[in-house]
Design a protein around this motif. Structure first.
Motif, short mmCIF file in Angstrom:
data_model
loop_
_atom_site.label_atom_id
_atom_site.label_comp_id
_atom_site.label_asym_id
_atom_site.label_seq_id
_atom_site.Cartn_x
_atom_site.Cartn_y
_atom_site.Cartn_z
N SER A 229 0.58 -1.20 0.06
CA SER A 229 0.19 -0.05 0.09
C SER A 229 0.81 1.19 -0.03
CB SER A 229 -1.03 0.00 1.26
OG SER A 229 -1.31 1.15 1.66
N PRO A 230 0.36 2.42 -0.65
CA PRO A 230 1.15 3.65 -0.51
C PRO A 230 1.49 4.06 0.74
CG PRO A 230 -0.62 3.87 -2.19
CD PRO A 230 -0.84 2.52 -1.51
N PHE A 231 0.62 3.47 1.87
CA PHE A 231 0.86 3.95 3.33
C PHE A 231 1.86 2.99 4.06
CE2 PHE A 231 -3.33 5.44 1.58
CZ PHE A 231 -3.20 6.77 1.92
N GLU A 232 2.33 1.80 3.30
CA GLU A 232 3.40 0.92 3.96
C GLU A 232 4.74 1.56 3.54
OE1 GLU A 232 1.87 -3.31 4.34
OE2 GLU A 232 1.18 -2.60 2.43
N ASN A 233 5.65 1.13 4.47
CA ASN A 233 7.16 1.47 4.15
C ASN A 233 8.00 0.25 4.05
OD1 ASN A 233 6.65 4.67 4.35
ND2 ASN A 233 6.59 4.23 6.65
N GLY A 234 8.80 0.14 2.75
CA GLY A 234 9.46 -1.00 2.55
C GLY A 234 10.64 -0.63 1.53
N VAL A 235 11.68 -1.43 1.84
CA VAL A 235 12.59 -1.34 0.94
C VAL A 235 13.21 -2.69 0.58
CG1 VAL A 235 15.09 -0.56 0.47
CG2 VAL A 235 13.39 1.03 1.63
N VAL A 236 13.37 -2.93 -0.85
CA VAL A 236 14.06 -4.19 -1.01
C VAL A 236 15.58 -3.84 -1.65
CG1 VAL A 236 14.17 -6.57 -2.33
CG2 VAL A 236 11.93 -5.57 -1.36
N THR A 237 16.52 -4.24 -1.41
CA THR A 237 17.75 -4.01 -1.87
C THR A 237 18.68 -5.48 -2.44
OG1 THR A 237 18.21 -2.13 -0.63
CG2 THR A 237 20.21 -2.85 -1.37
N ILE A 238 19.05 -5.16 -3.51
CA ILE A 238 20.07 -6.31 -4.10
C ILE A 238 21.35 -5.86 -3.85
CG2 ILE A 238 20.63 -7.68 -5.64
CD1 ILE A 238 17.84 -7.98 -5.15
#
Length: 393
Positions: A229-238
């Protein structure tokens, strides 16, 4: 007034605090290998009227200051491990252990808490309850030291836990905090795409793992952009794509290593589920085996609102001369295994500005350094918290 007496003793012993920090900095040790640092800390308490437990959960130490009077039990925590970084600060007390450096400020955390513990112990006849000092190893490397120390009873009898992190990115003299979810939870993964190697001129006789892994690297970015959701914060880094080979060889296998951060444990779990689904889907699409090693480690660090307000009130009321500002810094992107304590007891983890006089290199940088005056702010602010929390006798 007890608080002023404590402040005066901290001021008089500043050089001692700096000496401890520089010794620990010069003798930096990696997570789970901090035997000499742990011994140095234990030796400091050897002749003091405290109860010391060593080798807790590994190299951790638990120090109990008992006032002998009924009351609550507060725990104060500092970490003492270093990082696998070659130091480039040029400091006269730079690390003597090549490739190992205190590039995050844990040396300062330990030094301030050692001094503060002794000062509080010297004044325990004027306090109530107990103070548990947690000198924790291995914050930097999962599974971390906090989890093992908790499993071995470091929080037995403890009501609440408080901790500090010095921050080179924050102006010296500032104390910053945030209520609620404050630091991200973290996961890591290594995914191996097993194809069939062969000659570069005959791709039809092979199954190119680089092509499949490249599709994964691109597709996995849609987890954040299209699954959250636009209101969730997350990051995926390779962070690593282990596909090195020769120009005329089709790679037999490729391993992709990455990092996940999220500001809610539910979001972290959702990202993990999607990463696995995409990896398996690409394996099916390209007709190759996929091996997934996915580890969810540090949880989201939650600052209890009541304990955080206690910190704000204690530091504000103390009128610490070195503190120029107390403010809400908002959620912070890094992860921190203090989160394990906060899951067990209502806790607060706050930040002290340590902007160096030099260029403020970020944490985990080879030239990272701090303004050592930040340790005075750490010691006095935490003293204010402990005294307000326990109450004067």
């Amino acid at each position: 007034m007890l608080l002023q007496e404590v402040f005066d003793e901290i001021d008089k012993r500043k050089d001692e605090m700096v000496k401890h920090r520089r010794h620990i900095h010069e003798n930096a040790e990696l997570s789970f290998e901090e035997e000499e640092t742990a011994k140095y800390i234990a030796d400091y308490y050897k002749d003091k009227d405290v109860e010391v437990t060593t080798n807790m959960g590994g190299n951790g130490l638990r120090v109990v200051i008992d006032t002998g009077k009924p009351g609550k039990t507060i725990a104060l925590r500092a970490d003492f491990d270093a990082l696998p970084i070659k130091e480039e600060t040029g400091l006269p007390f730079a690390s003597k252990n090549d490739g190992v450096m205190h590039a995050c400020g844990h040396d300062a955390h330990t030094a301030y808490l050692m001094l503060l513990a002794d000062v509080l112990n010297n004044n325990k006849d004027k306090l109530k309850g107990k103070i548990v000092i947690i000198h924790q190893h291995a914050e930097e490397t999962p599974p971390g030291g906090a989890k093992a120390m908790i499993e071995e009873g470091v929080l037995d009898g403890v009501d609440n836990v408080f901790g500090i992190h010095v921050m080179s990115s924050m102006p010296s003299g500032t104390v910053q905090y945030h209520k609620g979810n404050t630091q991200t939870g973290r996961s890591k993964f290594a995914i191996k795409f097993q194809g069939t190697g062969g000659h570069g001129s005959m791709p039809h006789l092979s199954n190119d793992s680089i092509v499949a892994a490249s599709h994964f690297v691109t597709a996995v970015q849609t987890v954040v952009s299209r699954r959250l959701s636009p209101f969730e914060n997350g990051v995926v880094t390779i962070g690593s794509f282990e596909g090195a080979g020769s120009f005329n060889i089709i790679k037999d296998s490729v391993t992709v290593v990455g990092d996940v951060r999220a500001m809610a444990d539910e979001t972290k779990e959702k990202i993990g589920k999607e990463i696995k689904r995409i990896a398996n889907g690409i394996g099916e699409t390209f007709g190759m085996e996929v091996e997934i090693d996915y580890t969810s480690d540090y949880p989201v660090l939650y600052n209890d609102p009541e304990m955080t307000q206690l910190v704000i009130d204690a530091i504000t009321e103390a009128k610490i001369p070195e503190v120029t500002e107390i403010s809400d810094c908002g959620p912070q992107p890094p992860s921190e295994d203090f989160a394990y304590y906060a899951k067990e007891r209502p806790s607060c983890f706050y930040y002290v500005g340590a902007h160096s006089d030099k260029a403020p290199y970020p944490h985990h940088h080879p030239k990272f350094d701090i303004n050592e005056d930040a340790m005075i702010v750490c010691a006095k602010s935490m003293a204010a918290v402990a005294i307000k929390y326990l109450g004067e006798e």
